[in-house]
Design a protein around this motif. Structure first.
Motif, mmCIF file in Angstrom:
data_model
loop_
_atom_site.group_PDB
_atom_site.id
_atom_site.type_symbol
_atom_site.label_atom_id
_atom_site.label_comp_id
_atom_site.label_asym_id
_atom_site.label_seq_id
_atom_site.Cartn_x
_atom_site.Cartn_y
_atom_site.Cartn_z
ATOM 1 N N HIS A 123 0.451 -0.687 -0.299
ATOM 2 C CA HIS A 123 -0.484 0.143 0.331
ATOM 3 C C HIS A 123 1.390 1.351 0.115
ATOM 4 O O HIS A 123 1.236 1.701 1.186
ATOM 5 C CB HIS A 123 -1.093 -0.035 0.819
ATOM 6 C CG HIS A 123 -2.122 -0.744 0.880
ATOM 7 N ND1 HIS A 123 -1.947 -2.184 1.391
ATOM 8 C CD2 HIS A 123 -3.081 -0.383 0.719
ATOM 9 C CE1 HIS A 123 -3.219 -2.991 1.065
ATOM 10 N NE2 HIS A 123 -4.069 -1.778 0.207
ATOM 11 N N VAL A 127 1.885 4.593 -0.098
ATOM 12 C CA VAL A 127 1.576 5.695 0.158
ATOM 13 C C VAL A 127 2.085 6.920 -0.789
ATOM 14 O O VAL A 127 3.094 7.614 -0.049
ATOM 15 C CB VAL A 127 1.635 6.213 1.692
ATOM 16 C CG1 VAL A 127 1.550 7.866 2.079
ATOM 17 C CG2 VAL A 127 1.417 5.452 2.561
ATOM 18 N N VAL A 145 -3.232 7.067 -1.605
ATOM 19 C CA VAL A 145 -2.322 5.628 -0.787
ATOM 20 C C VAL A 145 -2.950 4.413 -2.438
ATOM 21 O O VAL A 145 -4.337 4.249 -2.437
ATOM 22 C CB VAL A 145 -3.110 4.823 0.556
ATOM 23 C CG1 VAL A 145 -2.533 3.860 0.633
ATOM 24 C CG2 VAL A 145 -2.829 5.918 1.151
ATOM 25 N N TYR A 169 2.107 -1.307 4.311
ATOM 26 C CA TYR A 169 1.845 0.480 4.143
ATOM 27 C C TYR A 169 3.538 0.330 3.214
ATOM 28 O O TYR A 169 4.509 0.097 4.222
ATOM 29 C CB TYR A 169 1.830 1.224 5.210
ATOM 30 C CG TYR A 169 0.541 1.866 5.305
ATOM 31 C CD1 TYR A 169 -0.253 2.153 4.382
ATOM 32 C CD2 TYR A 169 0.285 1.398 6.648
ATOM 33 C CE1 TYR A 169 -1.599 2.833 4.593
ATOM 34 C CE2 TYR A 169 -1.744 1.632 6.728
ATOM 35 C CZ TYR A 169 -1.725 2.123 5.667
ATOM 36 O OH TYR A 169 -3.441 2.202 6.012
#
Length: 390
Positions: A13, A15, A20, A56
């Motif tokens: 994911h 950013v 996102v 992330y």
């Protein structure tokens, strides 16, 4: 450690500046070459792959104000650790927190109760440069000179760094009681008597000396710092501005960053004037200032918070970012991440980092976040220019 010429960070994911996306990031020669909304599974077999497993992937954090090096070098009053050993321990903790660029604070101007001696900060800076040249460090270190303008020896300390290219930030501080951070004399008394175990008599002499020093030295030291920083092109920061007069003074001196404003009035005025407003991540995590000043959440609610600094807890940066996304509808993940990446990079003039974007440095952090288990995010991996450093 050898850095692969090409690698793909997949199943992440990612950013980005404003969103996102789930996908992959291709890195070539330490820079981001391509961002794709695909898993990254279809790459060539010869390309190194990092499976982020749905975590992330964020830009490397940029830390502008941390006093943490001091605690490794002097872990107890009167105790000194080996400089390079202390630097390496500090560097490892910084890297583990996901910070890839750090401005290490060194104090200029000794206070009466100061535990450091004249010249120690210069020696520590020299050891830091040597450690870097000897490939002992994981992340990029620069210097932030914290200048106590009320100290008579501040300029002599500062002048030891006149030709040091590692200096990237200079802050003007005045910790004399009765103003700025310590508008409340009770808060000042609690902090200093507890920290330094002063008797009432010693404390009263200390207060009188600090106030006299501020009256005698602060103005001329500020002017000298502003002149030298302007000549060298070094970014200047104010510190603990509390009033509109403080903000006006900072603007006149050419300040670009407002560190830890103590009131909403000063924070809003600084932000409206185009200064980067910096607050402490521990303030966010704890929900309040340790000195009884304005809470960082209040600045978020008034849309005048630009940058977060870990100050005295390196791991607080990421924890604060996710705390903001949980507690405020005004900040999504991209906006919160920007306070520790893109915004500090922009205000300090580092235009090659701070975002995951094509052409920029591949300073990357893989972060797992499971708030149902615990609000503390987990740093799974850190890369500087594509090289794994933690």
């Amino acid at each position: 450690m050898n850095t692969p010429t090409e690698q793909v960070f997949g199943n992440a994911h990612i950013v980005l500046a404003e969103s996102v996306v789930h996908g992959s990031v291709r890195v070539v020669d330490g820079r981001v070459q391509e961002i794709s909304e695909s898993s990254g599974a279809g790459h060539e077999p010869s390309v190194a792959t990092v499976d982020c497993q749905g975590d992330y992937l964020i830009p490397g954090l940029i830390e502008l104000h941390t006093d943490h090096l001091e605690t490794h070098y002097s872990p107890r009053p009167g105790v000194r650790w080996g400089m390079k050993a202390a630097i390496q321990a500090h560097d490892a903790q910084i890297a583990a927190a996901g910070i890839t660029t750090v401005f290490d604070c060194l104090r200029m101007g000794l206070e009466d109760e100061d535990q450091f001696e004249a010249g120690e900060m210069r020696l520590l800076a020299t050891a830091l440069r040597e450690a870097r040249d000897q490939n002992r460090l994981r992340v990029e270190h620069r210097l932030h000179l914290r200048c106590e303008v009320s100290a008579r020896d501040m300029l002599s300390d500062f002048n030891q760094f006149a030709d040091d290219d590692d200096v990237g930030l200079v802050s003007m501080m005045d910790h004399a009681p009765g103003q700025r951070q310590f508008t409340s004399l009770e808060a000042f008394k609690l902090y200093h008597k507890t920290k330094h175990k002063m008797s009432d008599e010693v404390y009263e002499r200390y207060i009188a000396g600090r106030v006299a020093g501020s009256e005698k030295y602060a103005d001329k030291n500020r002017r000298a710092l502003a002149e030298q920083c302007a000549q060298r092109g070094v970014v200047m920061a104010s510190h603990d501005d509390a009033t509109l007069a403080h903000v006006d003074e900072s603007i006149r001196f050419g300040v670009k960053l407002a560190e830890f404003p103590t009131t909403l009035e000063a924070a809003k005025a600084s932000h409206e004037a185009g200064l980067g407003v910096l607050m402490g991540a521990p303030n966010v995590v704890r929900g309040r200032s340790h000195s009884g000043n304005v809470a960082a959440h209040t600045l978020v609610e008034n849309r005048c918070l630009d940058i977060l600094s870990s100050d005295y807890v390196p791991a607080s940066l990421l924890q604060a970012v996710f705390a903001l996304t949980e507690s405020s509808e005004l900040m999504g993940i991209p906006e919160a991440i920007a306070t520790v990446t893109r915004n500090p990079a922009r205000f300090i003039g580092l235009h090659d980092r701070g975002e995951i974007a094509e052409g920029l440095r591949a300073d990357l952090v893989r972060v797992a976040y499971h708030p149902e288990q615990d609000p503390a995010p987990i740093v799974r991996g850190v890369w500087l220019k594509g090289e794994r450093v933690s």
